[in-house]
Design a protein around this motif. Structure first.
Motif, PDB file in Angstrom:
ATOM      1  N   THR A 156       0.875  -1.178   0.000  1.00 29.01           N
ATOM      2  CA  THR A 156       0.000   0.000   0.000  1.00 29.01           C
ATOM      3  C   THR A 156       0.906   1.220   0.000  1.00 29.01           C
ATOM      4  N   PHE A 157       0.621   2.181  -0.871  1.00 27.72           N
ATOM      5  CA  PHE A 157       1.420   3.409  -0.918  1.00 27.72           C
ATOM      6  C   PHE A 157       0.510   4.564  -0.489  1.00 27.72           C
ATOM      7  N   ALA A 158       0.912   5.240   0.584  1.00 26.23           N
ATOM      8  CA  ALA A 158       0.129   6.358   1.114  1.00 26.23           C
ATOM      9  C   ALA A 158       0.971   7.627   1.067  1.00 26.23           C
ATOM     10  N   SER A 159       0.322   8.758   0.829  1.00 22.47           N
ATOM     11  CA  SER A 159       1.069  10.022   0.838  1.00 22.47           C
ATOM     12  C   SER A 159       0.133  11.180   1.145  1.00 22.47           C
ATOM     13  N   PRO A 160       0.660  12.210   1.841  1.00 23.75           N
ATOM     14  CA  PRO A 160      -0.156  13.414   2.077  1.00 23.75           C
ATOM     15  C   PRO A 160      -0.043  14.396   0.899  1.00 23.75           C
ATOM     16  N   ALA A 161       0.756  14.043  -0.132  1.00 28.18           N
ATOM     17  CA  ALA A 161       0.993  14.960  -1.258  1.00 28.18           C
ATOM     18  C   ALA A 161      -0.221  15.022  -2.184  1.00 28.18           C
ATOM     19  N   MET A 162      -0.284  16.110  -2.931  1.00 31.18           N
ATOM     20  CA  MET A 162      -1.319  16.249  -3.968  1.00 31.18           C
ATOM     21  C   MET A 162      -0.944  15.329  -5.129  1.00 31.18           C
ATOM     22  N   ASP A 163      -1.946  14.863  -5.869  1.00 30.15           N
ATOM     23  CA  ASP A 163      -1.661  14.085  -7.074  1.00 30.15           C
ATOM     24  C   ASP A 163      -0.934  14.973  -8.077  1.00 30.15           C
ATOM     25  N   SER A 164      -0.126  14.341  -8.939  1.00 29.35           N
ATOM     26  CA  SER A 164       0.547  15.124  -9.985  1.00 29.35           C
ATOM     27  C   SER A 164       0.289  14.473 -11.336  1.00 29.35           C
ATOM     28  N   ASP A 165       0.461  15.251 -12.393  1.00 32.50           N
ATOM     29  CA  ASP A 165       0.221  14.731 -13.748  1.00 32.50           C
ATOM     30  C   ASP A 165       1.251  13.679 -14.142  1.00 32.50           C
ATOM     31  N   PHE A 166       2.377  13.676 -13.434  1.00 35.37           N
ATOM     32  CA  PHE A 166       3.484  12.813 -13.856  1.00 35.37           C
ATOM     33  C   PHE A 166       3.713  11.624 -12.919  1.00 35.37           C
ATOM     34  N   MET A 167       2.813  11.440 -11.953  1.00 30.62           N
ATOM     35  CA  MET A 167       2.983  10.329 -11.011  1.00 30.62           C
ATOM     36  C   MET A 167       2.727   8.998 -11.704  1.00 30.62           C
ATOM     37  N   VAL A 168       3.401   7.967 -11.199  1.00 32.03           N
ATOM     38  CA  VAL A 168       3.245   6.630 -11.768  1.00 32.03           C
ATOM     39  C   VAL A 168       1.854   6.092 -11.422  1.00 32.03           C
ATOM     40  N   ASP A 169       1.318   5.250 -12.293  1.00 36.85           N
ATOM     41  CA  ASP A 169       0.025   4.620 -12.025  1.00 36.85           C
ATOM     42  C   ASP A 169       0.270   3.447 -11.070  1.00 36.85           C
ATOM     43  N   LEU A 170       0.056   3.699  -9.784  1.00 33.86           N
ATOM     44  CA  LEU A 170       0.371   2.690  -8.764  1.00 33.86           C
ATOM     45  C   LEU A 170      -0.467   1.421  -8.928  1.00 33.86           C
TER      46      LEU A 170
END
Length: 416
Positions: A41-55
């Protein structure tokens, strides 16, 4: 298979493998866990970005979490992971105490990415026009936070041997708390090497790097003001293509067609860009960790000219895939020589392939890494017993960070 293992990764940001080496490394770690049959499970408090990997395409569950909020306690308690990996020390500061309180038996790992205090102390020394000394680390505020975080965790993943050595000699960290795990790469197939553009098919110099990273911005300024004019003096038609994610206006303003200094911004495909260049230039004057741009150059069969800091901990006793030079005149001269001499260029390319094969293949590390994790898990009580400083810091953190966080949470609730 280890189907009963559930890894929770808490990310500083969502991984962007095409924007930075840190993003690439995170995907490599996920890949190791998934191949072992671990649930991730990958959790983050960051905003989504256009360049993030499709987890989800990696078989990973994605979860958005909030800072200073007890909703995380509910989430982590229910998830009940067996391993928690903190992405950088700032994330461990925020969530480490909550994990320790709600999942005391979970193995706590810290992925340092690079030693932040080393990078910042070097940057400070550079800005103050003096030589860096390891004593600078002892007065660096970030060092106090980062070392505390390393001590609170059961194991910290280190990407560079020099940084492991520093932690043990300068900060007296027990080697049992550190684990060397560099960037992890797949082997380069012979067919891939044969299909790479040849010396004759390649043109121009290239610099590539995320501009949110201060060492990269500084290196581009250094190229523009000092090194590139020296190269152009010897090669008046030379062109330098400058690529990087998140270029600010000050970066874009350096573009100058007349000088052959072309600022291109984000590369749609970084590997294609590097593959078609003849030489990578990376005059880094401060920084830490392993330089993803230089590993990528080796993978693409592109020789590079860099500094001692750029090449630090990267090639061991092996020959560099190009030249290492700290003097500007030497740097420029070697860049021109390597660009024009095919025999020299081919040898440098070969050196790069050898460095990857002997130092970065995933097969050299993955089995031992998983074995090491399982071993610590089996003897976790004993392992923590011998880390007294870690227990002490954990105790005080739970009574300081915890109450500061609770206070912020209460303040937010009241909407002040």
């Amino acid at each position: 298979m280890n189907a009963n293992q559930h890894v929770l990764i808490i990310g500083f940001v969502w991984p962007e493998p095409n924007s930075s080496a840190a993003g690439g490394r995170m995907v490599q770690l996920i890949s190791i866990f998934k191949k072992q049959g671990f649930e991730v499970t990958f959790a983050s408090p960051a905003m989504d970005s256009d360049f993030m990997v499709d987890l989800e395409s990696l078989g990973v569950t994605k979860k958005s979490i909030a800072l200073n909020c007890s909703s995380f306690d509910v989430f982590v308690k229910k998830l009940n992971p067996t391993i928690v990996l903190f992405d950088r020390f700032m994330i461990e500061e925020q969530f480490g105490w909550r994990v320790a309180e709600n999942c005391p038996n979970a193995l706590r790992l810290l992925d340092t990415e690079d030693l932040h205090c080393l990078r910042l102390a070097r940057q400070k020394a550079f800005k103050e026009k003096r030589s860096f000394s390891t004593d600078d680390l002892l007065v660096e505020d970030v060092a106090k936070r980062e070392i505390a975080s390393i001590l609170r965790c059961d194991m910290s993943l280190m990407i560079a041997e020099y940084e492991m050595e520093l932690l043990q000699t300068v900060f007296k960290i027990d080697s049992n708390l550190l684990y060397y795990l560099p960037l992890l790469l797949e082997p380069i197939e012979d067919s891939t090497i044969q299909n790479l553009p040849t010396f004759e098919e390649r043109n121009d110099f290239v610099f590539i790097g995320n501009f949110l990273h201060e060492p990269n911005w500084n290196a581009v300024q250094y190229l523009k003001e000092t090194i590139w004019p020296l190269i152009r003096k010897q090669m008046p038609e030379a062109v330098l293509n400058v690529y990087g994610a998140y270029p600010s206006q000050k970066v874009v303003q350096l573009n100058n067609v007349k000088e052959g200094f072309l600022v291109k911004g984000r590369a749609e495909n970084a590997q294609e860009v590097v593959k078609n260049a003849r030489i990578v230039l990376a005059p880094l004057r401060f920084g830490a960790g392993i330089k993803g741009k230089l590993v990528e150059a080796m993978q693409c069969g592109t020789p590079s000219i860099t500094t001692t800091i750029g090449a630090e901990s990267m090639c061991g006793e092996l020959l560099w895939n190009g030249f290492i030079a700290d003097d500007v005149q030497v740097f420029a001269a070697k860049a021109v020589e390597l660009y024009q001499d095919k025999t020299l260029w081919l040898k440098a390319q070969e050196n790069g392939f050898e460095i990857i094969e002997k130092r970065y293949l995933i097969s050299l590390f993955k089995d031992d890494f998983v074995k090491h994790i399982l071993k610590i898990q089996t003897h976790l009580k004993q392992h923590r017993l011998h880390n007294f400083m870690g227990s002490l810091l954990q105790h005080h953190t739970l009574t300081s960070t915890k109450y500061m966080s609770r206070w912020i949470e209460e303040k937010n609730r009241k909407g002040e």
